[in-house]
Design a protein around this motif. Structure first.
Motif, PDB file in Angstrom:
ATOM      1  N   ILE A 107      -5.765 -15.037  10.537  1.00 14.60           N
ATOM      2  CA  ILE A 107      -6.241 -13.763  10.011  1.00 14.60           C
ATOM      3  C   ILE A 107      -6.803 -13.990   8.608  1.00 14.60           C
ATOM      4  N   ASP A 108      -7.845 -13.274   8.274  1.00 11.61           N
ATOM      5  CA  ASP A 108      -8.444 -13.367   6.949  1.00 11.61           C
ATOM      6  C   ASP A 108      -7.362 -13.076   5.895  1.00 11.61           C
ATOM      7  N   PRO A 109      -7.119 -14.002   4.981  1.00 10.45           N
ATOM      8  CA  PRO A 109      -6.083 -13.796   3.968  1.00 10.45           C
ATOM      9  C   PRO A 109      -6.294 -12.535   3.128  1.00 10.45           C
ATOM     10  N   GLN A 110      -7.529 -12.089   3.009  1.00 13.32           N
ATOM     11  CA  GLN A 110      -7.800 -10.891   2.217  1.00 13.32           C
ATOM     12  C   GLN A 110      -7.148  -9.650   2.836  1.00 13.32           C
ATOM     13  N   ILE A 111      -7.010  -9.636   4.151  1.00 14.51           N
ATOM     14  CA  ILE A 111      -6.338  -8.512   4.810  1.00 14.51           C
ATOM     15  C   ILE A 111      -4.887  -8.436   4.347  1.00 14.51           C
ATOM     16  N   LEU A 112      -4.237  -9.594   4.240  1.00 19.77           N
ATOM     17  CA  LEU A 112      -2.858  -9.619   3.733  1.00 19.77           C
ATOM     18  C   LEU A 112      -2.814  -9.165   2.276  1.00 19.77           C
ATOM     19  N   ARG A 113      -3.734  -9.670   1.476  1.00 19.89           N
ATOM     20  CA  ARG A 113      -3.748  -9.310   0.049  1.00 19.89           C
ATOM     21  C   ARG A 113      -4.021  -7.822  -0.151  1.00 19.89           C
ATOM     22  N   ASP A 114      -4.915  -7.261   0.647  1.00 22.97           N
ATOM     23  CA  ASP A 114      -5.251  -5.838   0.519  1.00 22.97           C
ATOM     24  C   ASP A 114      -4.066  -4.936   0.863  1.00 22.97           C
ATOM     25  N   ASN A 115      -3.148  -5.414   1.668  1.00 21.66           N
ATOM     26  CA  ASN A 115      -2.017  -4.607   2.125  1.00 21.66           C
ATOM     27  C   ASN A 115      -0.699  -4.950   1.440  1.00 21.66           C
ATOM     28  N   TRP A 116      -0.712  -5.868   0.513  1.00 23.66           N
ATOM     29  CA  TRP A 116       0.498  -6.373  -0.140  1.00 23.66           C
ATOM     30  C   TRP A 116       0.980  -5.429  -1.229  1.00 23.66           C
ATOM     31  N   ALA A 117       2.252  -5.062  -1.197  1.00 21.34           N
ATOM     32  CA  ALA A 117       2.856  -4.194  -2.205  1.00 21.34           C
ATOM     33  C   ALA A 117       3.659  -4.996  -3.228  1.00 21.34           C
TER      34      ALA A 117
END
Length: 156
Positions: A107-117
């Motif tokens: 998965i694109d790492p940016q998706i994880l970063r965008d959703n990280w709290a």
């Protein structure tokens, strides 16, 4: 009003995180603390990924199963009976699910970063937690529990 994570200061996330931090300060078990401190952040990430339109439906289903495990009061180590120690199996499920999601499914790492709290980079946190759980599995879980959790991911 919200914090820098997009959550109100009196949210369940902040309350849960506060309880975990209080327990860690009182008990001081560094092995358990290094694992359970991430559970609120990882759970928020998981739920946000389930709602993210960029995540394929089949992956969302796997994430939803992991979320259901975490909120289920009848898991391998129930929090109702063991308190914060009961979050160790939840941390294992979250770490393995997110490690699988980030690394095996590419998965694109940016998706994880965008959703990280949480703080720091989510990929670093996931890798660090995954490694810490692997290295300390014998002290965090009994072998039967760790084998059962791990077997769910060897099929992927």
């Amino acid at each position: 009003m919200t914090d820098n994570k997009g959550l109100p200061p009196d949210s369940w996330y902040h309350k849960w995180r506060g309880r975990v931090h209080s327990w860690v300060q009182r008990k001081g078990n560094s092995n358990i603390a290094g694992v359970v401190l991430f559970v609120p952040d990882l759970f928020v990430l998981l739920t946000r990924l389930i709602h993210d339109k960029r995540v394929p439906v089949l992956l969302k289903a796997r994430l939803a199963l992991a979320a259901a495990y975490v909120i289920n009061p009848f898991d391998f180590i129930p929090e109702g009976l063991t308190g914060v120690i009961g979050l160790t199996d939840d941390a294992g499920v979250l770490a393995l699910t997110l490690f699988w999601f980030a690394n095996i499914k590419n998965i694109d790492p940016q998706i994880l970063r965008d959703n990280w709290a949480g703080e720091n980079d989510p990929l670093e946190v996931i890798h660090h937690l995954h490694q810490r759980i692997i290295e300390n599995a014998d002290t965090l879980f009994n072998r039967k529990i760790w084998t059962a959790i791990g077997s769910q991911f060897s099929k992927s």
